[in-house]
Design an enzyme around this catalytic site. Structure first.
Site, PDB file in Angstrom:
ATOM      1  N   LYS A   1       0.876  -1.175   0.000  1.00 13.44           N
ATOM      2  CA  LYS A   1       0.000   0.000   0.000  1.00 13.44           C
ATOM      3  C   LYS A   1       0.910   1.221   0.000  1.00 13.44           C
ATOM      4  O   LYS A   1       1.637   1.472   0.961  1.00 13.44           O
ATOM      5  CB  LYS A   1      -0.898   0.017   1.225  1.00 13.44           C
ATOM      6  CG  LYS A   1      -1.844   1.211   1.170  1.00 13.44           C
ATOM      7  CD  LYS A   1      -2.468   1.538   2.508  1.00 13.44           C
ATOM      8  CE  LYS A   1      -3.078   2.935   2.475  1.00 13.44           C
ATOM      9  NZ  LYS A   1      -2.065   4.004   2.405  1.00 13.44           N
TER      10      LYS A   1
ATOM     11  N   GLU B   1       5.448  10.794  21.902  1.00 13.72           N
ATOM     12  CA  GLU B   1       6.300  11.150  20.776  1.00 13.72           C
ATOM     13  C   GLU B   1       5.737  12.373  20.063  1.00 13.72           C
ATOM     14  O   GLU B   1       4.534  12.446  19.803  1.00 13.72           O
ATOM     15  CB  GLU B   1       6.390   9.975  19.779  1.00 13.72           C
ATOM     16  CG  GLU B   1       7.342  10.269  18.622  1.00 13.72           C
ATOM     17  CD  GLU B   1       7.352   9.167  17.555  1.00 13.72           C
ATOM     18  OE1 GLU B   1       8.385   9.014  16.902  1.00 13.72           O
ATOM     19  OE2 GLU B   1       6.327   8.479  17.374  1.00 13.72           O
TER      20      GLU B   1
ATOM     21  N   GLU C   1       6.163  -0.715  13.256  1.00 19.54           N
ATOM     22  CA  GLU C   1       7.171   0.117  13.917  1.00 19.54           C
ATOM     23  C   GLU C   1       6.486   1.454  14.112  1.00 19.54           C
ATOM     24  O   GLU C   1       6.101   2.097  13.141  1.00 19.54           O
ATOM     25  CB  GLU C   1       8.410   0.180  13.015  1.00 19.54           C
ATOM     26  CG  GLU C   1       9.635   0.718  13.720  1.00 19.54           C
ATOM     27  CD  GLU C   1       9.824   2.164  13.435  1.00 19.54           C
ATOM     28  OE1 GLU C   1       9.182   2.982  14.115  1.00 19.54           O
ATOM     29  OE2 GLU C   1      10.604   2.477  12.538  1.00 19.54           O
TER      30      GLU C   1
ATOM     31  N   CYS D   1      12.318   7.975  13.034  1.00 16.88           N
ATOM     32  CA  CYS D   1      11.817   7.135  14.130  1.00 16.88           C
ATOM     33  C   CYS D   1      12.787   7.160  15.296  1.00 16.88           C
ATOM     34  O   CYS D   1      12.399   6.929  16.434  1.00 16.88           O
ATOM     35  CB  CYS D   1      11.675   5.684  13.670  1.00 16.88           C
ATOM     36  SG  CYS D   1      10.902   5.517  12.066  1.00 16.88           S
TER      37      CYS D   1
ATOM     38  N   GLY E   1       4.939   3.639  10.834  1.00 17.53           N
ATOM     39  CA  GLY E   1       4.116   4.839  10.861  1.00 17.53           C
ATOM     40  C   GLY E   1       3.735   5.209  12.272  1.00 17.53           C
ATOM     41  O   GLY E   1       4.500   4.962  13.211  1.00 17.53           O
ATOM     42  N   SER E   2       2.562   5.779  12.418  1.00 17.69           N
ATOM     43  CA  SER E   2       2.149   6.306  13.721  1.00 17.69           C
ATOM     44  C   SER E   2       1.685   5.200  14.651  1.00 17.69           C
ATOM     45  O   SER E   2       1.343   4.104  14.236  1.00 17.69           O
ATOM     46  CB  SER E   2       1.001   7.304  13.528  1.00 17.69           C
ATOM     47  OG  SER E   2      -0.166   6.603  13.125  1.00 17.69           O
ATOM     48  N   ARG E   3       1.672   5.531  15.944  1.00 11.47           N
ATOM     49  CA  ARG E   3       1.173   4.603  16.948  1.00 11.47           C
ATOM     50  C   ARG E   3      -0.306   4.287  16.697  1.00 11.47           C
ATOM     51  O   ARG E   3      -0.716   3.130  16.746  1.00 11.47           O
ATOM     52  CB  ARG E   3       1.356   5.254  18.326  1.00 11.47           C
ATOM     53  CG  ARG E   3       0.973   4.376  19.488  1.00 11.47           C
ATOM     54  CD  ARG E   3       1.557   5.001  20.740  1.00 11.47           C
ATOM     55  NE  ARG E   3       1.254   4.254  21.935  1.00 11.47           N
ATOM     56  CZ  ARG E   3       1.829   4.505  23.127  1.00 11.47           C
ATOM     57  NH1 ARG E   3       2.727   5.458  23.233  1.00 11.47           N
ATOM     58  NH2 ARG E   3       1.523   3.794  24.185  1.00 11.47           N
ATOM     59  N   GLN E   4      -1.056   5.323  16.390  1.00 10.58           N
ATOM     60  CA  GLN E   4      -2.480   5.138  16.118  1.00 10.58           C
ATOM     61  C   GLN E   4      -2.703   4.212  14.920  1.00 10.58           C
ATOM     62  O   GLN E   4      -3.513   3.281  14.979  1.00 10.58           O
ATOM     63  CB  GLN E   4      -3.065   6.529  15.848  1.00 10.58           C
ATOM     64  CG  GLN E   4      -4.561   6.596  15.694  1.00 10.58           C
ATOM     65  CD  GLN E   4      -4.995   7.998  15.230  1.00 10.58           C
ATOM     66  OE1 GLN E   4      -4.207   8.960  15.287  1.00 10.58           O
ATOM     67  NE2 GLN E   4      -6.223   8.107  14.761  1.00 10.58           N
ATOM     68  N   GLY E   5      -1.943   4.445  13.866  1.00  5.49           N
ATOM     69  CA  GLY E   5      -2.081   3.607  12.672  1.00  5.49           C
ATOM     70  C   GLY E   5      -1.667   2.166  12.934  1.00  5.49           C
ATOM     71  O   GLY E   5      -2.356   1.221  12.518  1.00  5.49           O
ATOM     72  N   GLY E   6      -0.559   1.993  13.637  1.00  7.93           N
ATOM     73  CA  GLY E   6      -0.083   0.643  13.930  1.00  7.93           C
ATOM     74  C   GLY E   6      -1.060  -0.113  14.818  1.00  7.93           C
ATOM     75  O   GLY E   6      -1.355  -1.289  14.580  1.00  7.93           O
TER      76      GLY E   6
END
Lengths: 524, 524
Positions: free
Chosen positions: A184, A392, A265, A302, A241-246
């Site tokens: 993606k 972060e 990550e 990161c 990517g982001s914490r929310q996305g992960g």
């Protein structure tokens, strides 16, 4: 061939009528042609079905054929020429030198995995020969090797448009393992993604591999990624990517009828410890190195050092003053996307508004989408009391924490969330304190640095770019370096299978000339 | 010292007033003294907190000290003497010979992990030396090793009261890795669990290890296990049991603020393929071997052959007839628990009631909690149409599936869920069909057998007792054999750390004399 704005589905191009979007140049502050068309559900289905069809054929190719394929991808990327650098510069706002370096890294890591394939230890070949005379029961012949886990969904990262995107580390590791890949593309750099995607597509054709080995889905919004992870053909996920996305992808993967591993990550503030002897000996050099690291790439790494821990006192104050002065001299650089820029401004404002947080330095307000470096300081007690101070903030900002004692420094360390890295600025006399810290830090991070700074991640055999949650979703893995291949492998054992049916890696004749573990002992 | 009926918390014994239960002897049909008291929340908290406190000390012991510890546990288990076998017989209904074999296996696998520790490859030691002259950028010194993941929760399995229970494979692997262990005893064999738990407790003391290295929680109901997995000190879970139980623990672990890995070995029907040449050549031997395997231990093995696939025809009919006749000659053996017995009867009744399923053999109704062997047959088309026919029934029952063609056999294979094992009964002339099946079977199972039967799991280096979901929650792992240690390890990278601070596994002098991977090449 101009950029089409369409997804790549195996050997063909999609003809999607899905949501239209464009890339955005944060340096020039304008949209970039052409239009891109988001992949539609049937595109996702087709890419995944092709990957599933290709899987057995692709994983049967063997390690030499896959090594050649990875090298062919590298060459095809080189053959794109400067068009790739120019497009990536426009789409990411990153300067030429940085993208040329990243370009070399992308090609280099494809070649590294080719070498890893040929060396062969990734097979984990194990042979326990039959012991027909053993009492009370004979032992059967048992042989183990790793095989590819299945088609992998890879999510391109915004901050590495080449090295952690379409043909980046996740894709290279998965393809090396024998897994077809459905990428993606990150919508921040869709043109760069298409150019690289076409290079991979050409390499698939040049190597006479089944077309489903690689597809590239372009699009905006979360539905595309969710549908990709939900597709039953997909067997593992690589994400940066982001914490929310992960976290969202982890939940989607865990809720499938068949749950699958997610390598996300996500989030790290990469603490830097200023141990007393080092700080006393070379505070200027440390302050300068720190300022370079925190502002590198507009702080969009990161491994950006977002937290600095030390012992309150004159040396720490001197560091704060010098680091602040250094930071004021760094120019504000354009950020990757307007969204990242907005989140950075919001994050800095939130930090500045916290009780017991004092601003040490903040660059001059910049126009456009440039990130103004900033530096704050707080006490160990305040840090321990306020979880918001550990969040972060993606960009060139860092928080100094002045601890009242060694004990408080250890207490703060114990309270840290999982990290990609921790750094010790230390000299010989700091060894005793370092020895007390190391067991804690090993539990907290995937990589421990002595001196140096965490930005700059070597792509080699001994690198760990990973760490305990929330740095990643799976502390047992790395997403950078040759060990990353193990994320996409699983072991299979063969009992009493004849030599003619055994895979080459497990045959007695050892035609691949690889390391085999026989009765527990390595031999070649 | 008589069995206390209490949990073991570190070096002490709990004084729980929790729910009272007793073990049950399914052979005699009666409760067994004494009362056991379920662990209470404060017991769980204390066991986990002690494990957390012990963690850094325990993992720092080094591989030789841990090897000696494992060997000491083995000796302490031997020192219990026949009391252990007698108690396990009463609590499990399993015969002496089986439990003596399992006893030897338990001791043997502790010693195997001691050998694995001393060999040292589990460290995955990697060294990429600094290249200060490299252009455009110098390379830093990077070194990687595996460390223990943290305290592990182990759930004892009902069907292996010794080898997969308190000091079984999961515990041995976790302790070897350097992880403290908190075991949840299976309530079917609480006395056996306490005896073994005390042996481990003694070994902890004898080796001067911190008491939190091992605790044993006893109890009934799901709340105990849930609380254990939710405890923030726990960093991984080992489980062998039902699909329902494993799925529940996976959900608990994924819903934690910090999700953790779960290694659940859950559900497998272990298909046996009867390829035509083998069946034509030796149908009697195969039928006899199959009947032995399906009734072994009252069918209570994870690797019990619950499904037999072949091509419809005279040879297949002959196999069905012979296998049915063999099964009728096998005596009904007591099952492990009343609950397992009830579930078995229900499962067989459900299978018998399905359309297009015909009963081939069913032993004489037995009294008490004995399992009556049973055999059924259906068509490939019916199997494809009815997902209920793939459900695991824990006990001595199997379903034969007569496929109309090679194509249907492949179609059935593609539709199979993940399995621990698949078995090919094959002779040389079956090679062509085997070659078509193998790529499919590799995707479906953790172990592929040629001839033989899946019951009987060797504890060695090349064993995989694992497989794709729902056989296990994590196809990247094995719960039997030396590779099981990797479930409880994670990599850490050290950058530019001095020789005096580096762990022994990564020092240039290589004091452990282990394999180190230098610049990607193994050396010693």
């Amino acid at each position: 061939m101009p950029i089409s704005g369409q997804s790549i589905i195996g050997s063909s191009q999609a003809h999607s009528q899905g949501a239209v979007f464009q890339a955005f140049d944060t340096v020039q502050g304008k949209q970039i042609e052409p239009d891109f068309h988001s992949a539609e559900p049937q595109d996702i289905e087709r890419a995944c079905a092709l990957a599933q069809t290709a899987f057995d054929l692709y994983r049967a190719t063997g390690q030499e054929a896959r090594a050649v394929f990875l090298e062919t991808i590298a060459q095809q990327i080189l053959d794109i020429g400067d068009e790739l650098i120019l497009r990536a510069m426009a789409e990411s706002g990153l300067p030429r030198a940085r993208l040329e370096g990243e370009h070399g890294r992308t090609v280099g890591q494809l070649r590294l995995f080719a070498a890893v394939l040929r060396e062969g230890s990734w097979n984990d070949a194990r042979i326990d020969p039959a012991l027909p005379e053993r009492l009370p029961l004979p032992r059967v012949d048992l042989r183990l090797r790793n095989i590819a886990i299945g088609p992998v969904a890879v999510f391109g990262a915004s901050n590495f448009p080449l090295a952690f995107s379409v043909a980046g580390g996740d894709t290279a590791a998965a393809l090396a393992a024998g897994c077809p890949v459905v990428v993606k593309a990150h919508p921040a750099h869709p043109g760069t993604s298409e150019l690289v995607g076409r290079a991979v597509q050409k390499a698939v054709a040049a190597c006479n591999l089944p077309e489903g080995v690689f597809s590239l889905l372009t699009g905006v919004g979360n539905a595309l990624g969710t549908a990709l992870v939900q597709n039953p053909c997909i067997q593992a996920v690589g994400f940066t990517g982001s914490r929310q996305g992960g976290l969202a992808l982890m939940q989607v993967a865990a809720a499938r009828p068949q749950p699958i591993p997610v390598y996300a990550e996500m989030s790290s503030i990469n603490p830097v410890y200023l141990l007393p002897a080092a700080l006393a000996a070379r505070v200027e050099a440390i302050a300068k190195g720190f300022a370079d690291s925190v502002t590198l790439g507009a702080g969009q790494f990161c491994t950006n050092p977002g937290l600095v821990l030390g012992l309150a006192g004159a040396d720490f104050d001197r560091f704060a003053q010098l680091a602040g002065a250094e930071l004021m001299q760094r120019s504000a650089a354009a950020m990757l996307t307007t969204g990242i820029h907005a989140a950075y401004k919001q994050g800095v404002a939130t930090l500045a508004a916290q009780d017991d947080v004092r601003q040490l330095a903040r660059g001059v307000a910049a126009d456009g989408y440039r990130a103004v470096p900033a530096l704050f300081v707080t006490s160990g007690a305040a840090f321990l009391a306020n979880p918001l101070l550990s969040a972060e903030i993606f960009g060139p900002v860092s928080l100094l924490v002045a601890c009242a004692s060694d004990a408080e420094l250890l207490q703060v360390s114990e309270q840290l969330e999982g990290q990609l890295t921790v750094t010790l600025q230390m000299d010989g006399e700091d060894n005793a304190l370092a020895r007390r810290l190391l067991p804690v830090l090993e539990r907290k991070a995937g990589r421990i640095l002595a001196n140096g700074f965490p930005t700059g991640v070597e792509v080699s055999h001994a690198m760990v770019h990973g760490g305990p949650f929330p740095a990643t979703s799976d502390s047992r893995s790395t997403s950078v370096g040759s060990a990353a291949i193990y994320r996409f492998l699983r072991p299979v054992s063969y009992q009493n299978l004849g030599q003619d049916l055994l895979p080459a890696a497990l045959q007695d004749a050892n035609p691949l000339a690889i390391w085999q573990r026989r009765d527990g002992q390595l031999e070649k």
